[in-house]
Design an enzyme around this catalytic site. Structure first.
Site, PDB file in Angstrom:
ATOM      1  N   CYS A   1      -7.865   2.263   3.974  1.00  0.00           N
ATOM      2  CA  CYS A   1      -8.951   2.446   3.013  1.00  0.00           C
ATOM      3  C   CYS A   1     -10.205   1.689   3.430  1.00  0.00           C
ATOM      4  CB  CYS A   1      -8.524   1.959   1.632  1.00  0.00           C
ATOM      5  SG  CYS A   1      -6.972   2.626   1.018  1.00  0.00           S
ATOM      6  N   ASP A   2     -10.034   0.456   3.901  1.00  0.00           N
ATOM      7  CA  ASP A   2     -11.166  -0.450   4.059  1.00  0.00           C
ATOM      8  C   ASP A   2     -11.468  -0.875   5.489  1.00  0.00           C
ATOM      9  OD1 ASP A   2     -11.296  -0.452   1.255  1.00  0.00           O
ATOM     10  OD2 ASP A   2      -9.891  -2.134   1.113  1.00  0.00           O
TER      11      ASP A   2
ATOM     12  N   CYS B   1      -5.328  -2.607   1.942  1.00  0.00           N
ATOM     13  CA  CYS B   1      -5.258  -1.260   2.517  1.00  0.00           C
ATOM     14  C   CYS B   1      -6.191  -1.152   3.705  1.00  0.00           C
ATOM     15  CB  CYS B   1      -5.605  -0.209   1.467  1.00  0.00           C
ATOM     16  SG  CYS B   1      -5.467   1.494   2.079  1.00  0.00           S
TER      17      CYS B   1
END
Length: 326
Positions: free
Chosen positions: A147-148, A144
């Site tokens: 997300c990261d 992701c």
């Protein structure tokens, strides 16, 4: 087998399920929630339990570890009265009300059900791709970018995305905000992404493409330092230093246990009425990543969990009033 009766049963344990539980419990719907036991190979809490620092969930300016955030969700649901069962649902029966939700040891009968079982990011398997200490999952490998991707270990570094569809293009474009370069590796000679997404990615000077190649190994010390890739035409293997590797090869919605009792789309996600969490079965609702193939974020999942609980509450009120508002 123990048999329990309640107005509302919730299946799942991520932000969608726990948010639904919080709202439902506060509405005195006395929900029972099946959080699963290593369902789909993941601990209760879902995909967030496989992440480290979460920096994009509101209310945590310094960030919070994914497993801790899940535990807070869980405690809040319990605090308001949700009964949590740490068992995995094996099958359901939506043919008549009360609906039946069954694990190996427990049968719950409920007038309404919320399905929030999520979707699992597909992870390719090769040497170094797994969990620590042997692998570099969450130590440079992720599924992701949103997300990261903003994490310090990826900033101004050479990054890699594996995939050839729209998601891969979106991930690659997003990562150019943080990385020095992004290489898209695809096993085929051409991309599967839509023409517009291909054009956007190819127009970005930070993105390059490596076709007809596959990753065969990831290496490093405490974090990822590089990968070995194989040319599928020449069979030669070469080294590619990088600090981040992102899988963008799709997700698998956790819907197999439903046995086609709810309408699914071509990819296996639960179909819901646009702008709603209603499924094709009255009194059964779906929220979170099990019905959302586009956004797949903790905060959007939590939002649909709220929607599902409110819609379930309204549905149960119609039953109490002696008529059905489907």
């Amino acid at each position: 087998m123990s048999v329990l009766r309640c107005p509302l049963c919730i299946i799942g344990s991520g932000p969608a399920a726990y948010t639904a539980a919080i709202y439902a419990a506060r509405a005195e719907l006395h929900p029972i929630l099946f959080e699963g036991f290593l369902a789909n190979g993941i601990a209760a809490g879902g995909q967030l339990t496989t992440t480290t620092l979460v920096e994009n969930y509101p209310g945590f300016p310094e960030g919070i570890q994914g497993p801790e955030l899940c535990e807070r969700f869980r405690k809040q649901g319990e605090h308001f009265g949700t009964k949590i069962i740490s068992e995995t649902v094996e099958r359901v029966d939506f043919s008549s009300r009360p609906y039946k939700v069954l694990s190996d040891n427990t049968q719950v009968e409920a007038d309404a059900v919320i399905v929030a079982t999520g979707a699992i990011a597909k992870r390719l398997e090769f040497k170094g791709s797994g969990d620590p200490p042997e692998g570099f999952w969450n130590r440079g490998i992720s599924a992701c970018a949103v997300c990261d991707g903003a994490a310090p270990i990826f900033r101004n570094k050479d990054l890699v995305v594996i995939g050839g569809g729209d998601s891969a293009m979106e991930e690659a474009i997003f990562l150019t905000k943080f990385g020095k370069s992004v290489t898209v590796i695809h096993r085929r000679d051409e991309l599967r992404a839509s023409k517009v997404m291909q054009s956007r990615a190819k127009a970005n000077e930070k993105i390059r493409f490596l076709f007809s190649h596959v990753v065969v190994e990831a290496y490093g010390d405490s974090v990822l330092q590089g990968i070995h890739v194989r040319d599928l035409k020449s069979d030669r293997v070469k080294d590619m230093p990088c600090s981040g590797l992102f899988f963008a090869v799709g997700h698998l919605p956790a819907t197999k246990f439903l046995d086609n009792q709810l309408a699914l789309d071509e990819d296996g996600y639960i179909k819901t009425v646009p702008g709603s969490t209603k499924t094709n079965v009255a009194g059964v609702f779906a929220c979170g990543d099990v019905q959302d193939k586009k956004w797949r974020q903790a905060v959007t999942a939590a939002g649909t969990g709220c929607m599902a609980a409110l819609e379930a509450e309204h549905y149960l009120q119609t039953l109490d009033n002696g008529h059905l508002d489907a």
